[in-house]
Design a protein around this motif. Structure first.
Motif: not given
Length: 933
Positions: A349-351, A539-542, A605-607
Motif C-alpha cells: 500500500l505504501i509503494a 509491479t504496481i499498476r496505475r 489509483l495504484g494497484l
C-alpha cells in the motif's frame, strides 16, 4: 536406616513430580497455550472480517445514497424505459411518477421531432429556454448565439456549455446553476431525426433523508443507521471501526461522510465460534488430564509401559521432545506468516501511494515542459518580423490540443495573431487589449518614450482597476512575465502564460496564451499512465478516473465496473486517500486511491496484484514446511544415533544376558564405543569368560561328587548335593576301600566360588590318594587334609569334615570328625545318641592334630543321616531356626521311606519351611542297613 529412607523418598518424590510435570502439566499447558492462541487469532480474524463486512456494507449503502450515483442510475433506467417511437406526454408523466421525479426534484425534457412532449405540469419556467438550447445544441438555433449562451450561463452556470453536455452523451454531468448544484443527463435518440432525445435535469441535489427512503431492506439487513447533521459533534474517526461493549453485548460502529452529512453504521457483534471453541478446548484439556491421570494410576498400564522395549521408549521420548518445539515452531511460523502478510500488504500500500505520488510529481516536470514550449515561440523564424505568418502554425497547435488560445499584440495593442473567432474577439477582446496595455506600460515603456498609453473608455478603466487589484490574483500574474501560472477563468482551470518582448527590433510586444489544465492532465496521463513501479517481485499498476467516470488504463478509456467502480466512488465521496482490496479483471488487487492534487479532476489509483503477496507467502510457507520436515528428519537421525549408540549396545547386552541365562558361554558382545556402554560390554565379555571357566570348573566339580550313591551290599544309600551357585563348597563321597569296606565322607568349605571348589577338589584328591595307601587310617587322612589347607589358605578357607569307615559284614562304623555336625542315628524308628566328637575345622590349626574318633555298630533297620549345617540353620517364617532336634524330627517323620524318597521329602519340607530362598549348598547322605528277612 532413616537416612536411606529419606533419600529414597526424596528421589521418589522428585521422579513423581518430574513425571507429573513432563507428562501431564506440560502437555496440557502446551495444548492450552496453542489452543488459546489459535482461538484468539481466529477471533481477531473474525472480528476483522466483521469490520470489513460492515465497511463493505457501509460503502454499498453510501454508494446508494450518493446523489450522483443514485441519480445516474435513476436517469439511465428512465432513459431505458422510454419508448422512443411512440413517446407521448402521458407516458412521460407515468415514468415521471414511477421514478419519483417530484420527490427527487428532477425534470425529464423529452423531445420528439424537436417538440417538447413533457407535460406542462411537470415543467417549470425553464421549458422554453431548454427548448431553445436543445435546438441550438443540435445545430438549428432559433435565437442568436449570444442569447442562447446567456441563457445557458444563467441556468447551467459558466462552467458548463451545451457543447460539453453533447460530448458527454449518456453520462452524468455536474453543474452549478441559478438554483445551486445540479446534475444533467443527455441522451440522443437512435432515430434519424437529430432532434429526438431526452435531457434529464436535477436542478438541485436531493437530501440524504430523501434518498434514504429509497434504500432497499436488503442493503441494511441488521445494520442500524443514524444520520447526523453537519456540524454536530462527531464521536469517533470515520476511518476506523469502534468496538462498543455494554450489557447488551458488543456493537461495531462506523462513521461515513456523505456530502456534508455524517452517517453512523452499527451492527451487533458476537463471536459464537470463539466461545464454542473455548468450551471445546476446556473439555479437551479435562479429557487429556483424565486420560493421563488414568494411565499414570493404572498399575497394569504402567506395567505395560515399563515392559516396553527401550527402543520404543527412546523413540517415544525423542518424538515427544521434538513434538513441543515443532508445535511451537508451527504455531509461531503460522503467526509469522499472518503478520508478514499484513506487513507485505502495508508495504504494498505504501509503494502504491508512492507510485501515485510519483505520477503526481511527474506532472511538475510536465509543467516545466509546457513553459519551455511557450517560451520556444519567441525563437520561431517569423516571430520577430512577420508574426502574422504564424497564424496557421498556431492553428495547428490548437488542433493538436497543445494550446487553447494564443494572442499576440504589438506596442499599439493591435492584434498580430489570435485564435479567437470574430464573435469572441468582439465580446472579450477588450480584456486582451487591457492586459496588453498593462504589460506594455510596466515592462515596455522604454520602447515608447514619446508616447503615452491612454485608457480610452470607462469599461477599459474598470477592467484595468480590477486586474490591478489583489482580489482577483491578477496583480501577481502581471508581476511575473515569462512564467506559467494557474488561474480560474470562465469556470475553467487554465495554465496561463504571458510575456513582454523587450528586444528593440521585435515586432510583437505582448503574447498571451493559455491551455486547459484538464486537457494537459489528460495528455500527461496518456503518456505516463503505463509507467509502472517495481515492488518485490511484482509491479504496481496505475489507473486514473476522470470526472466523466471513466478509467484510463493506457491509450484507451473504459468505464469502471464492480469493485473498481465502488472503490473509485468511495475515494470521490470521501475526497481523501482510501485503501482496500478489490476484484478487477478476474484478479485480486491491493488498491490505493487518492484525489489528484496536481492532476485536477482525476482520481489516481495504484494497484498491486494480490497474487504477488500470495507468492511471497507461499515461498516462506514452503521454507517453513521444509524447516519442519528437516527438523523431523534431524529428530529421526538423532533417534537413529541414539539407537546406534545406546539401543544397539543395550540390545547386544540383552542378548548376552539371555545367553547367560541359558548357560551359553559362546556369546560375545561387540564393543562399539569407549563409553560406559562400551565398558559395560567389555565387563560382560570378561564375565562370560569367567563364567565359562566357572562352568568348566562346575563340570569338573560334578565329577568330584558322584551323581548317585553307589550300591552297597546289605545297605541302602542315597547321596544328594545341590549347590547354591555354579561352584559349590560342599563335598560328599562314598569310596570303596577293600572288600565289603567303604569310606563315607562329607565336608563343608567356608564360602563359595572358585576357592571353595578348589578346596573340595583338593579334598577329593587327598581322599583318593589316601585310599591307595595300605596303611590307610581316618586320623591320618584328616591330618593330611588339615596340613594342606592350612599351608595353602592360612585360615582363609577352612573345611568341616566328617569321615566314617563302614565294615559291611559286621555293621561297624568308625568315625572321625573335624568341626562338622554329627550325623543323626536312628534305630528301631527312634533317634539314638551319637558319640560326641568335637574338634575345630580343617585348616584352622597348624601342625599334627589328634582328631576325636568313635565307633558304633549298626543293627538291621538302623539309619545314619549325614548332612551339612544349613539343614539345621534354616529359619521358618517366624525367624526361628529349625535346629538339630527339628531336623531330626523331620527325618524321623519320613524314616519309613527308602533313602531316596526320604531325602526328597526332607529337602522339599526344608525348602517349604524356609522363609527365604536358601543361599547355601544342600548336601546330604543317608546310609540305611537293610532289615533281616
Amino acid at each position: 536406616m532413616n537416612k536411606n529412607n529419606n533419600k529414597n523418598f526424596a528421589v521418589s518424590w522428585f521422579f513423581a513430580t518430574n513425571n507429573i510435570f513432563l507428562f501431564m502439566i506440560l502437555p496440557c499447558l502446551a495444548v492450552w497455550a496453542l489452543g488459546n492462541a489459535v482461538i484468539r487469532h481466529n477471533s481477531d480474524l473474525y472480528k476483522n472480517e466483521s469490520v470489513d463486512t460492515l465497511e463493505k456494507d457501509a460503502e454499498r449503502i453510501c454508494a446508494f445514497l450518493d446523489p450522483v450515483i443514485f441519480l445516474e442510475e435513476q436517469f439511465r433506467r428512465f432513459n431505458a424505459a422510454l419508448d422512443r417511437e411512440n413517446i407521448n406526454s402521458k407516458e412521460v408523466a407515468e415514468l415521471y411518477e414511477k421514478f419519483a421525479g417530484k420527490t427527487l426534484n428532477f425534470i425529464p425534457y423529452v423531445f420528439k421531432n424537436g417538440a417538447l412532449v413533457t407535460p406542462p405540469g411537470i415543467l417549470n419556467d425553464s421549458g422554453d429556454t431548454i427548448k431553445n438550447l436543445w435546438w441550438h445544441l443540435h445545430g438549428q438555433p432559433i435565437r442568436p448565439y449570444l442569447e442562447n449562451k446567456r441563457d445557458s450561463n444563467t441556468w447551467f452556470g459558466r462552467g458548463l456549455t451545451m457543447i460539453d453536455a453533447r460530448q458527454t452523451t449518456e453520462q452524468l454531468v455536474e453543474f452549478t446553476g441559478r438554483k445551486g448544484k445540479g446534475l444533467l443527463f443527455y441522451s440522443r435518440s437512435g432515430s434519424k431525426n437529430l432532434l429526438d432525445g431526452v435531457l434529464l435535469v436535477a436542478w438541485t441535489i436531493p437530501d440524504l433523508e430523501v434518498l434514504a427512503g429509497f434504500l432497499p431492506a436488503s442493503y441494511t439487513g441488521n445494520i442500524a443507521l443514524e444520520v447526523v447533521p453537519s456540524g454536530q459533534h462527531c464521536r469517533h474517526d470515520e476511518k476506523s471501526a469502534v468496538e462498543v461493549t455494554n450489557k447488551r453485548g458488543t456493537t461495531l460502529s462506523l462513521r461515513k461522510t456523505i456530502g456534508n452529512r455524517f452517517v453512523f453504521f452499527r451492527r451487533n457483534f458476537y463471536d459464537k465460534s470463539s466461545a464454542s471453541a473455548k468450551a471445546v478446548l476446556h473439555i479437551i484439556i479435562m479429557l487429556l488430564i483424565m486420560i493421563i491421570a488414568t494411565f499414570m494410576k493404572d498399575a497394569l498400564m504402567r506395567a505395560r509401559i515399563n515392559s516396553l522395549s527401550v527402543r520404543y521408549k527412546l523413540v517415544a521420548l525423542v518424538l515427544y521432545a521434538a513434538f513441543l518445539p515443532l508445535a511451537g515452531l508451527t504455531y509461531f511460523g503460522w503467526k509469522y506468516l499472518a503478520e508478514y502478510r499484513e506487513l507485505l500488504q502495508q508495504e504494498a500500500l505504501i509503494a502504491c501511494q508512492g507510485s501515485i505520488n510519483e505520477l503526481e510529481n511527474g506532472f511538475e516536470k510536465k509543467k516545466f515542459e509546457i513553459l519551455n514550449f511557450y517560451r520556444s515561440f519567441q525563437s520561431l523564424p517569423d516571430m520577430a518580423t512577420n508574426t502574422a505568418a504564424l497564424q496557421n502554425y498556431f492553428r495547428r497547435m490548437e488542433h493538436a490540443g497543445l494550446i487553447n488560445l494564443i494572442e499576440i499584440r504589438d506596442l499599439h495593442t493591435n492584434v498580430l495573431v489570435s485564435l479567437q473567432n470574430q464573435e469572441s474577439a468582439t465580446k472579450i477582446g477588450v480584456i486582451g487589449k487591457v492586459f496588453a496595455r498593462y504589460g506594455i506600460a510596466n515592462f515596455l515603456s522604454h520602447k515608447l518614450p514619446q508616447e503615452k498609453i491612454l485608457v480610452t473608455s470607462a469599461q477599459e478603466m474598470l477592467l484595468q482597476e480590477f486586474l490591478e487589484s489583489p482580489l482577483g490574483g491578477w496583480a501577481r500574474i502581471f508581476e511575473s512575465p515569462d512564467d506559467l501560472h494557474t488561474v480560474s477563468f470562465g469556470g475553467f482551470e487554465l495554465f496561463f502564460y504571458w510575456n513582454a518582448y523587450t528586444a528593440p527590433d521585435f515586432l510583437p510586444a505582448v503574447m498571451v496564451c493559455h491551455q486547459h489544465i484538464q486537457k494537459e492532465v489528460s495528455n500527461y496521463l496518456r503518456e505516463n499512465i503505463l509507467g509502472r513501479s517495481a515492488f518485490h517481485q511484482g509491479t504496481i499498476r496505475r489507473l486514473t478516473s476522470s470526472a466523466k467516470n471513466t478509467i484510463l488504463t493506457g491509450s484507451e478509456e473504459d468505464r469502471p465496473t464492480g469493485d473498481l467502480k465502488d472503490f473509485i466512488g468511495r475515494v470521490r465521496r470521501n475526497n481523501s486517500p482510501q485503501t482496500g482490496i478489490l476484484e478487477w479483471k478476474n484478479e485480486k488487487w491491493l488498491a490505493v486511491g487518492a484525489p489528484g492534487k496536481k492532476l485536477l479532476g482525476n482520481i489516481v489509483l495504484g494497484l498491486f496484484p494480490f497474487s504477488q503477496i500470495d507468492d511471497q507467502i507461499r515461498l516462506i510457507r514452503n521454507d517453513l514446511i521444509r524447516g519442519v520436515i528437516m527438523a523431523l528428519i534431524i529428530a529421526l537421525l538423532v533417534g537413529r544415533l541414539f539407537s546406534s549408540t545406546i539401543i544397539l549396545p543395550l540390545a547386544g547386552i540383552l542378548r548376552g544376558v539371555k545367553a547367560l541365562g541359558q548357560r551359553d558361554t559362546s556369546q560375545r558382545i561387540e564393543i562399539m564405543q569407549n563409553d560406559e556402554l562400551g565398558k559395560l560390554s567389555e565387563s560382560f565379555n570378561k564375565t562370560i569368560e569367567t563364567l565359562e571357566d566357572v562352568i568348566f570348573a562346575r563340570t569338573i566339580q560334578a565329577q568330584i561328587i558322584p551323581a548317585t550313591a553307589p550300591a552297597i551290599e546289605g545297605y541302602q544309600t542315597d547321596l544328594f548335593n545341590l549347590p547354591a551357585a555354579d561352584l559349590g563348597g560342599d563335598y560328599c563321597d562314598l569310596q570303596p576301600v577293600r572288600n565289603h569296606e567303604w569310606l563315607l565322607v562329607i565336608g563343608d568349605v567356608t564360602g563359595r566360588g572358585v576357592s571353595s571348589a578348589l578346596v573340595t577338589a583338593m579334598a577329593k584328591s587327598i581322599v583318593v590318594k589316601s585310599l591307595s595307601d595300605e596303611k590307610f587310617a581316618l586320623n591320618k587322612l584328616l591330618e593330611c587334609l588339615n596340613a594342606l589347607l592350612y599351608s595353602q589358605f592360612k585360615r582363609k578357607n577352612c573345611m568341616t569334615f566328617f569321615a566314617a569307615y563302614l565294615e559291611c559284614t559286621s555293621g561297624k562304623v568308625s568315625c572321625v570328625n573335624a568341626g562338622h555336625p554329627l550325623p543323626l542315628l536312628f534305630s528301631a524308628g527312634k533317634r539314638q545318641a551319637f558319640p560326641e566328637l568335637v574338634h575345630s575345622p580343617l585348616g584352622f590349626d597348624p601342625g599334627d592334630q589328634k582328631f576325636p574318633a568313635a565307633a558304633i555298630e549298626m543293627q538291621p533297620g538302623d539309619c545314619l543321616v549325614f548332612y551339612t549345617a544349613i539343614f539345621v540353620e534354616v529359619t521358618d517364617r517366624s525367624g526361628k531356626p529349625l535346629g538339630t532336634d527339628g531336623f531330626a524330627a523331620l527325618c524321623q517323620e519320613f524314616l519309613h521311606l527308602p533313602p531316596t524318597e526320604m531325602r526328597a521329602a526332607v529337602v522339599a519340607k526344608i525348602i517349604n519351611l524356609s522363609a527365604q530362598k536358601i543361599a547355601e549348598d544342600l548336601t546330604m547322605m543317608i546310609l540305611k542297613k537293610n532289615s533281616e528277612p
